[in-house]
Design a protein around this motif. Structure first.
Motif, PDB file in Angstrom:
ATOM      1  N   PRO A   1       0.806  -1.222   0.000  1.00  0.00           N
ATOM      2  CA  PRO A   1       0.000   0.000   0.000  1.00  0.00           C
ATOM      3  C   PRO A   1       0.838   1.271   0.000  1.00  0.00           C
ATOM      4  N   GLN A   2       2.087   1.181   0.479  1.00  0.00           N
ATOM      5  CA  GLN A   2       2.930   2.377   0.592  1.00  0.00           C
ATOM      6  C   GLN A   2       3.561   2.804  -0.729  1.00  0.00           C
ATOM      7  N   ILE A   3       3.559   1.933  -1.733  1.00  0.00           N
ATOM      8  CA  ILE A   3       4.228   2.225  -3.003  1.00  0.00           C
ATOM      9  C   ILE A   3       3.255   2.896  -3.964  1.00  0.00           C
ATOM     10  N   ALA A   4       3.620   4.088  -4.415  1.00  0.00           N
ATOM     11  CA  ALA A   4       2.745   4.843  -5.324  1.00  0.00           C
ATOM     12  C   ALA A   4       2.850   4.344  -6.759  1.00  0.00           C
ATOM     13  N   GLU A   5       4.078   4.111  -7.227  1.00  0.00           N
ATOM     14  CA  GLU A   5       4.291   3.710  -8.621  1.00  0.00           C
ATOM     15  C   GLU A   5       5.519   2.811  -8.695  1.00  0.00           C
ATOM     16  N   VAL A   6       5.446   1.807  -9.554  1.00  0.00           N
ATOM     17  CA  VAL A   6       6.571   0.891  -9.755  1.00  0.00           C
ATOM     18  C   VAL A   6       7.147   1.122 -11.144  1.00  0.00           C
ATOM     19  N   ILE A   7       8.442   1.374 -11.199  1.00  0.00           N
ATOM     20  CA  ILE A   7       9.157   1.521 -12.465  1.00  0.00           C
ATOM     21  C   ILE A   7       9.848   0.185 -12.743  1.00  0.00           C
ATOM     22  N   GLU A   8       9.409  -0.498 -13.772  1.00  0.00           N
ATOM     23  CA  GLU A   8       9.994  -1.799 -14.087  1.00  0.00           C
ATOM     24  C   GLU A   8      11.294  -1.612 -14.862  1.00  0.00           C
ATOM     25  N   MET A   9      12.313  -2.343 -14.450  1.00  0.00           N
ATOM     26  CA  MET A   9      13.623  -2.254 -15.094  1.00  0.00           C
ATOM     27  C   MET A   9      14.150  -3.669 -15.317  1.00  0.00           C
ATOM     28  N   PRO A  10      14.065  -4.171 -16.543  1.00  0.00           N
ATOM     29  CA  PRO A  10      14.470  -5.553 -16.823  1.00  0.00           C
ATOM     30  C   PRO A  10      15.979  -5.710 -16.967  1.00  0.00           C
ATOM     31  N   LEU A  11      16.685  -5.558 -15.853  1.00  0.00           N
ATOM     32  CA  LEU A  11      18.144  -5.712 -15.868  1.00  0.00           C
ATOM     33  C   LEU A  11      18.517  -7.149 -15.528  1.00  0.00           C
ATOM     34  N   GLN A  12      19.583  -7.641 -16.155  1.00  0.00           N
ATOM     35  CA  GLN A  12      20.040  -9.000 -15.934  1.00  0.00           C
ATOM     36  C   GLN A  12      20.992  -9.052 -14.752  1.00  0.00           C
ATOM     37  N   ARG A  13      20.873 -10.129 -13.969  1.00  0.00           N
ATOM     38  CA  ARG A  13      21.806 -10.322 -12.859  1.00  0.00           C
ATOM     39  C   ARG A  13      23.208 -10.565 -13.403  1.00  0.00           C
ATOM     40  N   GLY A  14      24.182  -9.947 -12.753  1.00  0.00           N
ATOM     41  CA  GLY A  14      25.570 -10.176 -13.134  1.00  0.00           C
ATOM     42  C   GLY A  14      26.041  -9.365 -14.321  1.00  0.00           C
ATOM     43  N   SER A  15      25.189  -8.477 -14.845  1.00  0.00           N
ATOM     44  CA  SER A  15      25.564  -7.683 -16.010  1.00  0.00           C
ATOM     45  C   SER A  15      25.409  -6.199 -15.695  1.00  0.00           C
ATOM     46  N   LEU A  16      26.387  -5.390 -16.069  1.00  0.00           N
ATOM     47  CA  LEU A  16      26.326  -3.961 -15.779  1.00  0.00           C
ATOM     48  C   LEU A  16      25.263  -3.261 -16.613  1.00  0.00           C
ATOM     49  N   GLN A  17      25.158  -3.598 -17.912  1.00  0.00           N
ATOM     50  CA  GLN A  17      24.172  -2.998 -18.811  1.00  0.00           C
ATOM     51  C   GLN A  17      24.137  -1.471 -18.647  1.00  0.00           C
ATOM     52  N   LEU A  18      25.273  -0.850 -18.908  1.00  0.00           N
ATOM     53  CA  LEU A  18      25.433   0.570 -18.636  1.00  0.00           C
ATOM     54  C   LEU A  18      24.432   1.421 -19.406  1.00  0.00           C
ATOM     55  N   SER A  19      24.161   1.074 -20.654  1.00  0.00           N
ATOM     56  CA  SER A  19      23.229   1.895 -21.439  1.00  0.00           C
ATOM     57  C   SER A  19      21.839   1.880 -20.821  1.00  0.00           C
ATOM     58  N   ALA A  20      21.402   0.715 -20.331  1.00  0.00           N
ATOM     59  CA  ALA A  20      20.089   0.625 -19.682  1.00  0.00           C
ATOM     60  C   ALA A  20      20.074   1.428 -18.386  1.00  0.00           C
ATOM     61  N   ARG A  21      21.178   1.413 -17.663  1.00  0.00           N
ATOM     62  CA  ARG A  21      21.232   2.169 -16.412  1.00  0.00           C
ATOM     63  C   ARG A  21      21.291   3.674 -16.677  1.00  0.00           C
ATOM     64  N   LEU A  22      21.922   4.070 -17.773  1.00  0.00           N
ATOM     65  CA  LEU A  22      21.901   5.481 -18.159  1.00  0.00           C
ATOM     66  C   LEU A  22      20.481   5.932 -18.483  1.00  0.00           C
ATOM     67  N   ALA A  23      19.742   5.080 -19.196  1.00  0.00           N
ATOM     68  CA  ALA A  23      18.356   5.415 -19.524  1.00  0.00           C
ATOM     69  C   ALA A  23      17.506   5.509 -18.264  1.00  0.00           C
ATOM     70  N   LEU A  24      17.728   4.586 -17.325  1.00  0.00           N
ATOM     71  CA  LEU A  24      16.998   4.642 -16.063  1.00  0.00           C
ATOM     72  C   LEU A  24      17.360   5.920 -15.306  1.00  0.00           C
ATOM     73  N   ALA A  25      18.631   6.286 -15.303  1.00  0.00           N
ATOM     74  CA  ALA A  25      19.056   7.503 -14.605  1.00  0.00           C
ATOM     75  C   ALA A  25      18.360   8.735 -15.169  1.00  0.00           C
ATOM     76  N   ARG A  26      18.222   8.808 -16.481  1.00  0.00           N
ATOM     77  CA  ARG A  26      17.532   9.945 -17.091  1.00  0.00           C
ATOM     78  C   ARG A  26      16.074   9.987 -16.638  1.00  0.00           C
ATOM     79  N   GLN A  27      15.452   8.823 -16.564  1.00  0.00           N
ATOM     80  CA  GLN A  27      14.059   8.749 -16.119  1.00  0.00           C
ATOM     81  C   GLN A  27      13.926   9.191 -14.653  1.00  0.00           C
ATOM     82  N   LEU A  28      14.861   8.772 -13.841  1.00  0.00           N
ATOM     83  CA  LEU A  28      14.811   9.135 -12.424  1.00  0.00           C
ATOM     84  C   LEU A  28      15.081  10.622 -12.224  1.00  0.00           C
ATOM     85  N   ARG A  29      16.023  11.175 -12.997  1.00  0.00           N
ATOM     86  CA  ARG A  29      16.344  12.594 -12.868  1.00  0.00           C
ATOM     87  C   ARG A  29      15.110  13.459 -13.159  1.00  0.00           C
TER      88      ARG A  29
END
Length: 347
Positions: A50-78
């Motif tokens: 009940p405390q969570i207003a919105e969930v941002i789904e991020m399909p990142l793989q375990r064990g992988s940096l996936q820098l481009s995906a994290r950059l895109a997520l950072a832009r969304q968070l900013r």
């Protein structure tokens, strides 16, 4: 946009459930909306808080940096102007996007050499004598401060519409009582009660309650375990392993009269949904990751060799589970099922 708080969710279902009391503490201290970043397989758990207003789904793989995906997520968070972010996974990768997004307060445990990425760091480690739920809840206060009193045990909510949809889809023929078996455990065979024991329990259960519905629940990779249980039992059981989404699995658990489960993510979901359950422990320790519910019955033999926390028994016998008999589990289950179904459901 008004300031918001953010939570980076754990990557395991059970751990995600354990983070709900932290979410409650965050909202108590910071009334503004609290969002969550979660992998798709965790997102349904976060949406049930009940405390969570919105969930941002991020399909990142375990064990992988996936820098481009994290950059895109950072832009969304900013763009969302978060004031603070609670990073629950202890790995370095999970702290990258909040840092790149310039979130002023980045809160987490020391973890994997994340100095700089985390700027409000808790340096107290996670001992096995500490409940995971309290380890997470510590993040609600300043590093070094006295831990905040927990606001209850983990609790999740399923909407009436989701419950009705699952009732119509999976239980159109009725049947009483509904008992869910969860034969899998992600960590390994040292956490899995033997299939022959599940089969014997199913046979005894159906002999006592002929109208019962015994439902196997789990991921697609656990379907073979459920198929083996059905073959050994020689009875009609419902194999839903791999047949449900996590949202549907949560609704099935919420509709059940009882659940018999290994130490697994589904066990923690059942506890958070306040369903009666019998939790079977082998290599793990219920003092560390128990099902936090008054309706949970924990069965653990406490052999001299356990808990070993191994994926497979290092001694080759797995006595901690093999010697946990179906009759003893049936006795616990019978105590749960004695009241009438309507009374068990509180209706």
């Amino acid at each position: 946009m008004a300031a918001r708080s953010l939570l980076i969710a754990p990557n395991w279902i059970g751990d995600a459930v354990m983070s709900q009391p932290l979410a409650a503490l965050i909202r108590q201290r910071h009334p503004e909306p609290l969002d969550a970043v979660a992998a798709p397989h965790i997102a349904p758990v976060m949406r049930a808080m009940p405390q969570i207003a919105e969930v941002i789904e991020m399909p990142l793989q375990r064990g992988s940096l996936q820098l481009s995906a994290r950059l895109a997520l950072a832009r969304q968070l900013r763009a969302r102007h978060y004031q603070r972010c609670y990073v629950l996974p202890n790995n370095l990768k999970s702290a990258v996007a909040p840092w790149l997004a310039g979130i002023p307060e980045r809160i987490g445990h020391r973890g994997e050499a994340r100095y700089g990425l985390i700027n409000r760091m808790h340096k107290v480690g996670h001992g096995r004598n500490q409940l995971m739920v309290d380890y997470y809840a510590r993040l609600a206060v300043d590093p070094g401060a006295k831990p905040a009193p927990r606001l209850g045990d983990p609790r999740l909510r399923i909407s009436p519409a989701a419950l009705q949809a699952s009732r119509e889809k999976f239980f159109p023929e009725g049947g009483e009582p509904v008992v869910v078996f969860s034969p899998g455990a992600e960590y390994g065979p040292a956490k899995r009660w033997p299939t022959r024991h599940f089969a014997a329990l199913a046979s005894s259960l159906l002999a006592r309650w002929p109208r019962a519905r015994v439902v196997m629940l789990g991921a697609a990779k656990e379907r073979a375990l459920a198929t083996e249980i059905i073959a050994l039992a020689g009875r009609r059981l419902d194999n839903l392993c791999g047949e449900t989404s996590l949202d549907e699995a949560m609704a099935v658990i919420a509709l059940a009269d009882a659940m018999v489960t290994n130490d697994s993510g589904l066990m923690h979901l059942a506890a958070a949904l306040e369903r009666p359950l019998v939790a079977l422990y082998g290599s793990s320790d219920p003092r560390h990751t128990p099902p936090l519910s008054d309706q949970a019955r924990v069965m653990w033999l406490q052999l001299s060799c356990s808990p070993c926390f191994a994926r497979a028994c290092p001694l080759g016998h797995t006595d901690c589970l093999n010697k946990l008999t179906p009759d003893s589990v049936l006795a616990s289950l019978t105590q749960i099922l004695q009241p009438e179904p309507a009374a068990r459901r509180g209706s």
